[in-house]
Design a protein around this motif. Structure first.
Motif, PDB file in Angstrom:
ATOM      1  N   LEU A 111     -11.193 -31.024 -16.201  1.00 13.40           N
ATOM      2  CA  LEU A 111     -10.536 -29.915 -15.661  1.00 13.40           C
ATOM      3  C   LEU A 111      -9.249 -29.202 -16.340  1.00 13.40           C
ATOM      4  N   LEU A 112      -8.525 -29.905 -16.860  1.00 16.26           N
ATOM      5  CA  LEU A 112      -7.305 -29.391 -17.623  1.00 16.26           C
ATOM      6  C   LEU A 112      -7.863 -28.713 -19.116  1.00 16.26           C
ATOM      7  N   ALA A 168     -13.492 -31.826  -5.230  1.00 21.48           N
ATOM      8  CA  ALA A 168     -12.812 -31.153  -6.460  1.00 21.48           C
ATOM      9  C   ALA A 168     -13.641 -30.685  -7.605  1.00 21.48           C
ATOM     10  N   MET A 169     -14.751 -31.585  -7.652  1.00 20.11           N
ATOM     11  CA  MET A 169     -15.612 -31.108  -8.563  1.00 20.11           C
ATOM     12  C   MET A 169     -16.530 -29.843  -8.145  1.00 20.11           C
ATOM     13  N   LEU A 170     -16.833 -29.697  -7.020  1.00 18.89           N
ATOM     14  CA  LEU A 170     -17.098 -28.706  -6.338  1.00 18.89           C
ATOM     15  C   LEU A 170     -16.337 -27.352  -6.624  1.00 18.89           C
ATOM     16  N   LEU A 171     -15.153 -27.401  -6.270  1.00 20.58           N
ATOM     17  CA  LEU A 171     -14.359 -26.215  -6.512  1.00 20.58           C
ATOM     18  C   LEU A 171     -14.354 -25.923  -7.917  1.00 20.58           C
ATOM     19  N   VAL A 187      -5.457 -29.690  -7.664  1.00 21.99           N
ATOM     20  CA  VAL A 187      -4.782 -30.245  -6.549  1.00 21.99           C
ATOM     21  C   VAL A 187      -5.343 -31.702  -5.878  1.00 21.99           C
ATOM     22  N   LEU A 188      -6.678 -31.192  -5.741  1.00 22.05           N
ATOM     23  CA  LEU A 188      -7.459 -32.355  -5.095  1.00 22.05           C
ATOM     24  C   LEU A 188      -7.760 -33.483  -6.229  1.00 22.05           C
ATOM     25  N   ILE A 189      -7.964 -33.145  -7.283  1.00 22.74           N
ATOM     26  CA  ILE A 189      -8.104 -34.190  -8.338  1.00 22.74           C
ATOM     27  C   ILE A 189      -6.943 -35.013  -8.539  1.00 22.74           C
ATOM     28  N   ARG A 218     -12.547 -22.216  -9.178  1.00 23.44           N
ATOM     29  CA  ARG A 218     -11.443 -22.226  -8.125  1.00 23.44           C
ATOM     30  C   ARG A 218     -10.520 -23.285  -8.632  1.00 23.44           C
ATOM     31  N   LEU A 219     -10.049 -23.156  -9.945  1.00 21.66           N
ATOM     32  CA  LEU A 219      -9.510 -24.206 -10.895  1.00 21.66           C
ATOM     33  C   LEU A 219      -8.342 -25.009 -10.157  1.00 21.66           C
ATOM     34  N   GLN A 220      -7.198 -24.071  -9.800  1.00 20.36           N
ATOM     35  CA  GLN A 220      -6.006 -24.569  -9.136  1.00 20.36           C
ATOM     36  C   GLN A 220      -6.300 -25.507  -7.893  1.00 20.36           C
TER      37      GLN A 220
END
Length: 610
Positions: free
Chosen positions: A494-495, A450-453, A464-466, A458-460
């Protein structure tokens, strides 16, 4: 020994027995008398074989003891041959189901597992299980002993832990029914099943089992006080580990300190078990963010193990490794690096270049070098660890996946995101398949992908992963665990980046409030939450007063726990300076600017990659 040699001769059975026992005493020292112990055992073994034959009980005992000495000396191949000889001799003379035969098989299995020869270790246990079930039945004590040993062997393999769990549960049920709920076999099976549950992330079940076992031991006095005391301290130490895993830190600390005092009073402050208890307490204190206390504990354990066990004993090198990892976290990588090199070279010399512990220290060294900006040295070391682990342990092994994930993160840090993503995805997918989606390792890979994305924009997909990592860690680790708090903090960040600040703020506050209560006001996760919440609040003019108070708490906390020159401390100072400039407190801002003059490029505090 000297009296027996003088009165009975150097070849008498009494003299040979004294030779064997003298060697065991010499072996128990700090490594200074290993050669003398080998001479004694060699003489004893030659004598027993000449007088009694190679398959006599005394010859077999001496053979196995010689194997243990070779193993302690790092001579694994010689140890394996001696263990195998003792086992085969006992199998032919005593039978496969004899307790001594099974004990020799335990030693042989341990060294075979370390060398990647699990199949050779498993085959005689399967044979023994079939014979015992045919001869005695499935609920007989001998059958349960063999089933227990087989389950313990399988539990060492990530891919076969589910099979081991079924065996443990079956053996435990039969033991309760046939031997009783308080029988030593029942209690031992319960404890081993609990620790397997712990390894799989099922900590609530593990805690329940261990508390039940501990209650029995603490109720018992019994004639064998030595065994009862040892069992109580072992179980209490295991319970402390599980309490730590579920975030019950105060209870874990109290239990760990009881273990240290118990072993110290019982066996002495310099005994290997006491030093292990001190080492485990230091690890807990590190998790709790009490790094100065943890450093003291690791150094005490390391010094004691060097004196008692020798410089290159596996336990000594473990203490050195953990001390180096702590120094890295404390922002003292220059002190950590020579210690980590010592660990790597020591393990390679004693265990071999392909041993799992050697590869893990290679991984740790690579991650340390990466944090020091020495990626040109770190990447080949990590690739070597990964390639060797894939060959010796297999591509689905948990350590292999750890190395793969760490290589992905290293490449991410180098800006090679297109190379990093397939590595992190593969680590996550294989971990979910082999260990399950709720296993702590799977959730770590989920968090890191998730951190890589997020870094790739690729925030959406990242959200999902986080959220999956947050939900999984809530269920398996509990709300107060540092890894859970880290994932909540990462989701909030992220938010915030997605412009959903109204959703991010309560998450930052939740992380701060929970971490402050569970871990303390100066724990790294608490300070990270303070810093991140303040940086969100300072975006709004009407919230800057609160942001200023929070950043001053962060600066003070980082300074007291990590020191004034740690990168995280300097980042918090920079953030406060910029806020003070924005609100017109120029004099205070200038004072902070003076603190930053000699600092290099600053990195933001991170509690993200856990």
């Amino acid at each position: 020994l000297h009296g027996s040699e003088a009165s009975l001769g150097i070849s008498s059975l009494s003299t040979l027995t004294f030779l064997n026992n003298t060697a065991l005493v010499l072996q128990a020292g700090n490594g200074e008398h290993q050669e003398e112990a080998m001479v004694c055992l060699r003489r004893a073994l030659q004598g027993f074989k000449a007088i009694l034959g190679p398959c006599h009980r005394s010859s077999l005992i001496c053979t196995n003891n010689y194997g243990a000495l070779m193993e302690d000396s790092g001579k694994k191949h010689e140890a394996e041959d001696l263990y195998r000889s003792a086992f085969r001799g006992a199998e032919s003379s005593l039978g496969l189901l004899h307790p001594e035969t099974l004990r020799y098989l335990d030693d042989l299995s341990r060294i075979l597992r370390a060398g990647g020869k699990e199949d050779e270790a498993e085959a005689p246990l399967r044979k023994a299980l079939r014979i015992s079930e045919d001869r005695f039945g499935s609920g007989h004590a001998t059958t349960l002993v063999v089933l227990h040993k087989l389950a313990a062997l399988l539990a060492c393999s990530d891919e076969r832990s589910a099979e081991a769990q079924v065996m443990y549960a079956s053996a435990l049920s039969d033991s309760k029914a046939n031997l009783g709920p308080r029988h030593p076999m029942t209690l031992s099976l319960s404890e081993d099943l609990a620790m397997l549950q712990h390894a799989q992330g099922n900590n609530q079940e593990a805690q329940h089992l261990l508390q039940a076992v501990l209650a029995v031991y603490e109720e018992e006095g019994g004639e064998d006080e030595f065994t009862t005391q040892g069992n109580t301290l072992t179980t209490l130490g295991n319970l402390a580990r599980v309490m730590e895993a579920v975030g019950e830190y105060q209870q874990a600390e109290a239990a760990s300190r009881r273990v240290v005092v118990g072993y110290s009073d019982w066996l002495g402050p310099g005994h290997a078990d006491t030093l292990t208890a001190r080492h485990n307490l230091a690890s807990l204190l590190q998790t709790m963010g009490r790094q100065d206390e943890a450093e003291k504990g690791f150094r005490e354990a390391l010094s004691g193990r060097e004196r008692t066990l020798g410089l290159n004993h596996s336990s000594t090198l473990t203490s050195a490794n953990n001390l180096a990892m702590l120094l890295k976290k404390m922002g003292r990588p220059d002190e950590a690096e020579p210690i980590m090199w010592r660990v790597q070279l020591g393990r390679e010399a004693t265990l071999g270049p392909s041993h799992a512990s050697t590869l893990m220290s290679l991984n740790n060294l690579a991650m340390l070098l990466d944090s020091m900006g020495k990626q040109d040295q770190a990447e080949p070391l990590l690739r070597r660890a990964l390639a060797t682990s894939e060959t010796t342990a297999g591509p689905q092994n948990q350590s292999t996946l750890t190395f793969l994930g760490n290589l992905g993160m290293l490449l991410q840090g180098l800006g090679r995101q297109s190379e990093a993503e397939p590595m992190l995805r593969r680590a996550l997918e294989v971990s979910k398949t082999t260990l399950g989606p709720s296993h702590p390792s799977s959730l770590t890979f989920c968090n890191n992908l998730a951190m890589l994305l997020q870094a790739m924009g690729r925030l959406q997909d990242a959200e999902v992963l986080i959220r999956e990592a947050v939900d999984g860690r809530y269920k398996t680790l509990g709300q107060q665990h540092p890894s859970t708090l880290t994932s909540v903090n990462n989701l909030a960040a992220l938010l915030e980046e997605m412009g959903r600040e109204d959703e991010a703020e309560p998450m930052y506050r939740e992380t701060y409030d929970t971490s402050k209560v569970a871990l303390g006001a100066t724990h790294p996760c608490t300070l990270t939450a303070i810093n991140n919440l303040a940086m969100l609040l300072q975006k709004r003019e009407d919230r800057r007063e609160e942001a200023e108070k929070l950043l001053k708490l962060a600066v003070d906390g980082y300074g007291r726990t990590l020191g004034p020159t740690h990168p995280d401390t300097l980042t918090a100072v920079r953030n406060l300076k910029e806020l003070l400039e924005a609100i017109g407190k120029t004099e205070e801002a200038n004072e902070l600017a003076n603190l930053l003059e000699d600092s290099a490029a600053l990195q933001p505090p991170s509690c993200a990659m856990m």
